[in-house]
Write a protein that holds these residues in place. Structure first.
Motif, short mmCIF file in Angstrom:
data_model
loop_
_atom_site.label_atom_id
_atom_site.label_comp_id
_atom_site.label_asym_id
_atom_site.label_seq_id
_atom_site.Cartn_x
_atom_site.Cartn_y
_atom_site.Cartn_z
N TRP A 130 0.84 -1.20 0.00
CA TRP A 130 0.00 0.00 0.00
C TRP A 130 0.87 1.25 0.00
CZ3 TRP A 130 -5.01 1.43 -0.60
CH2 TRP A 130 -5.33 2.75 -0.26
N SER A 131 1.89 1.27 0.84
CA SER A 131 2.75 2.45 0.97
C SER A 131 3.53 2.72 -0.31
CB SER A 131 3.71 2.27 2.15
OG SER A 131 2.99 2.19 3.37
N ASP A 132 3.77 1.69 -1.10
CA ASP A 132 4.43 1.86 -2.41
C ASP A 132 3.43 2.14 -3.52
OD1 ASP A 132 6.87 1.44 -1.25
OD2 ASP A 132 7.06 -0.66 -1.88
N ARG A 133 2.15 2.29 -3.17
CA ARG A 133 1.07 2.57 -4.12
C ARG A 133 0.96 1.49 -5.20
NH1 ARG A 133 -2.40 5.57 -1.41
NH2 ARG A 133 -1.89 7.77 -1.20
N LEU A 134 1.15 0.24 -4.78
CA LEU A 134 1.00 -0.89 -5.71
C LEU A 134 -0.42 -1.44 -5.69
CD1 LEU A 134 4.34 -2.76 -4.92
CD2 LEU A 134 3.86 -1.22 -6.85
N ILE A 135 -1.21 -1.03 -4.70
CA ILE A 135 -2.58 -1.52 -4.55
C ILE A 135 -3.55 -0.37 -4.76
CG2 ILE A 135 -4.25 -2.54 -2.96
CD1 ILE A 135 -1.94 -3.88 -1.52
N ILE A 136 -4.43 -0.50 -5.76
CA ILE A 136 -5.51 0.47 -5.89
C ILE A 136 -6.52 0.22 -4.78
CG2 ILE A 136 -7.45 1.24 -7.32
CD1 ILE A 136 -5.76 0.75 -9.77
N GLY A 137 -6.87 -1.03 -4.58
CA GLY A 137 -7.67 -1.43 -3.42
C GLY A 137 -9.13 -1.09 -3.50
N PHE A 138 -9.42 0.18 -3.29
CA PHE A 138 -10.82 0.63 -3.21
C PHE A 138 -11.34 0.98 -4.61
CE2 PHE A 138 -8.83 1.71 0.89
CZ PHE A 138 -9.66 1.00 1.75
N ILE A 139 -11.79 -0.05 -5.29
CA ILE A 139 -12.26 0.11 -6.67
C ILE A 139 -13.24 -1.02 -6.96
CG2 ILE A 139 -10.28 -1.18 -7.58
CD1 ILE A 139 -10.40 0.60 -10.07
N SER A 140 -14.30 -0.73 -7.69
CA SER A 140 -15.32 -1.73 -7.94
C SER A 140 -14.90 -2.69 -9.04
CB SER A 140 -16.64 -1.06 -8.33
OG SER A 140 -16.52 -0.44 -9.61
N LYS A 141 -15.46 -3.87 -9.01
CA LYS A 141 -15.19 -4.87 -10.04
C LYS A 141 -15.61 -4.35 -11.42
CE LYS A 141 -15.97 -9.21 -9.09
NZ LYS A 141 -16.65 -10.51 -8.87
N GLN A 142 -16.73 -3.62 -11.45
CA GLN A 142 -17.23 -3.09 -12.72
C GLN A 142 -16.27 -2.06 -13.31
OE1 GLN A 142 -18.95 -3.29 -9.86
NE2 GLN A 142 -20.40 -4.93 -10.38
N TYR A 143 -15.73 -1.20 -12.47
CA TYR A 143 -14.80 -0.19 -12.98
C TYR A 143 -13.47 -0.81 -13.38
CZ TYR A 143 -12.61 4.37 -13.52
OH TYR A 143 -11.98 5.47 -14.04
N VAL A 144 -13.06 -1.86 -12.68
CA VAL A 144 -11.85 -2.59 -13.06
C VAL A 144 -11.99 -3.15 -14.48
CG1 VAL A 144 -10.54 -4.71 -12.63
CG2 VAL A 144 -11.07 -3.18 -10.75
N CYS A 145 -13.15 -3.71 -14.77
CA CYS A 145 -13.38 -4.25 -16.12
C CYS A 145 -13.27 -3.15 -17.17
CB CYS A 145 -14.77 -4.90 -16.20
SG CYS A 145 -14.89 -6.46 -15.30
N LYS A 146 -13.78 -1.98 -16.84
CA LYS A 146 -13.71 -0.85 -17.77
C LYS A 146 -12.26 -0.43 -17.99
CE LYS A 146 -15.38 3.90 -18.39
NZ LYS A 146 -16.19 5.00 -17.79
N LEU A 147 -11.46 -0.40 -16.93
CA LEU A 147 -10.06 0.00 -17.03
C LEU A 147 -9.22 -1.00 -17.81
CD1 LEU A 147 -9.10 1.37 -13.48
CD2 LEU A 147 -9.60 2.69 -15.53
N LEU A 148 -9.42 -2.28 -17.50
CA LEU A 148 -8.53 -3.30 -18.05
C LEU A 148 -8.92 -3.81 -19.44
CD1 LEU A 148 -7.72 -5.55 -14.93
CD2 LEU A 148 -6.40 -3.64 -15.87
N SER A 149 -10.17 -3.63 -19.81
CA SER A 149 -10.65 -4.24 -21.06
C SER A 149 -9.93 -3.73 -22.31
CB SER A 149 -12.16 -4.02 -21.20
OG SER A 149 -12.45 -2.63 -21.26
N THR A 150 -9.34 -2.54 -22.23
CA THR A 150 -8.63 -1.99 -23.40
C THR A 150 -7.12 -2.13 -23.28
OG1 THR A 150 -8.64 0.21 -22.38
CG2 THR A 150 -10.47 -0.31 -23.85
N GLU A 151 -6.66 -2.80 -22.22
CA GLU A 151 -5.22 -2.92 -21.97
C GLU A 151 -4.64 -4.19 -22.60
OE1 GLU A 151 -3.34 -0.59 -20.58
OE2 GLU A 151 -5.14 0.67 -20.37
N PRO A 152 -3.31 -4.24 -22.77
CA PRO A 152 -2.67 -5.44 -23.33
C PRO A 152 -2.85 -6.66 -22.44
CG PRO A 152 -1.17 -3.54 -23.37
CD PRO A 152 -2.34 -3.14 -22.53
#
Length: 234
Positions: A130-152
């Motif tokens: 967390w302190s290294d900002r490697l964990i977003i953590g507080f994010i919904s499953k639906q928004y994760v799908c939106k973020l990752l769906s266009t990524e490699p």
């Protein structure tokens, strides 16, 4: 007349979570010159955000607090509202019932029980991540799908589980040869799981994980968290 900080007497360990919620609410939202035991039933959401942030930083013992996007997710969760904007939430108030009495929709626990589980997991197993900002953590499953769906293929991020208390899960994108994408969430890891094998080593084990969102190679992001004995065993 001298008043002590609030205390709660419990008779069983299963009351601990509710006791902590009571003390937190009383500490944060009671007036100094109040009538004993009288505390507001509703408080501004902005004050709740400040309280959750201070609690998180103190409990985890980190200098990295909650961010604006974290508050937005928490507001959606506690108000069960996915249509309001961040600005809309800032003008709302939250009740004690919403905080620690009402069961979250489709779950078997309250908002506070879920948040306290995140606190405990992060404090015990995820502080450095967390302190290294490697964990977003507080994010919904639906928004994760939106973020990752266009990524490699192999792009991933870490989020706290919605369905379990005290769990962290890895969401990653699988891209087919035809260009189609599918976002999968790995079964959440509990504190017990991570005490057996650390999060960094588990990420290292999973060959399908390549880049931490948005585009950091996983060994670059998590290399300092790998167990040196395991690294040497390769």
């Amino acid at each position: 007349q001298v008043l002590s900080l609030p205390i709660v007497v419990i008779v069983h360990g299963n009351q601990d979570n509710n006791a902590k919620a009571t003390v937190l609410w009383d500490n944060a939202f009671s007036d100094i010159d109040r009538v004993p035991f009288v505390v507001a039933e509703r408080v501004p959401w902005e004050k709740m955000c400040d309280t959750l942030n201070l609690k998180f930083m103190a409990e985890v013992q980190t200098t990295k607090g909650l961010l604006k996007e974290h508050y937005f997710f928490l507001a959606q969760k506690i108000f069960n509202d996915h249509s309001a904007s961040l600005e809309d939430f800032q003008s709302r108030s939250v009740s004690w019932a919403q905080f620690n009495k009402e069961i979250l929709p489709g779950r078997g626990f309250t908002f506070w029980q879920w948040f306290d589980g995140v606190l405990d997991l992060t404090k015990r197993c995820l502080k450095s991540y967390w302190s290294d900002r490697l964990i977003i953590g507080f994010i919904s499953k639906q928004y994760v799908c939106k973020l990752l769906s266009t990524e490699p293929d192999g792009t991933f991020l870490l989020r706290f589980s919605d369905s379990e208390i005290g769990g962290v899960t890895i969401a990653h994108v699988i891209r087919g040869k035809d260009g189609s994408s599918q976002v999968e969430n790995i079964q959440p890891f509990s504190a017990k799981d991570l005490s057996i094998r650390s999060l960094g080593d588990r990420i290292r084990d999973l060959g399908q994980l390549r880049n931490l969102y948005p585009n950091t190679p996983k060994d670059q992001a998590f290399g300092s968290h790998y167990n040196s004995e395991w690294v040497g065993a390769d």
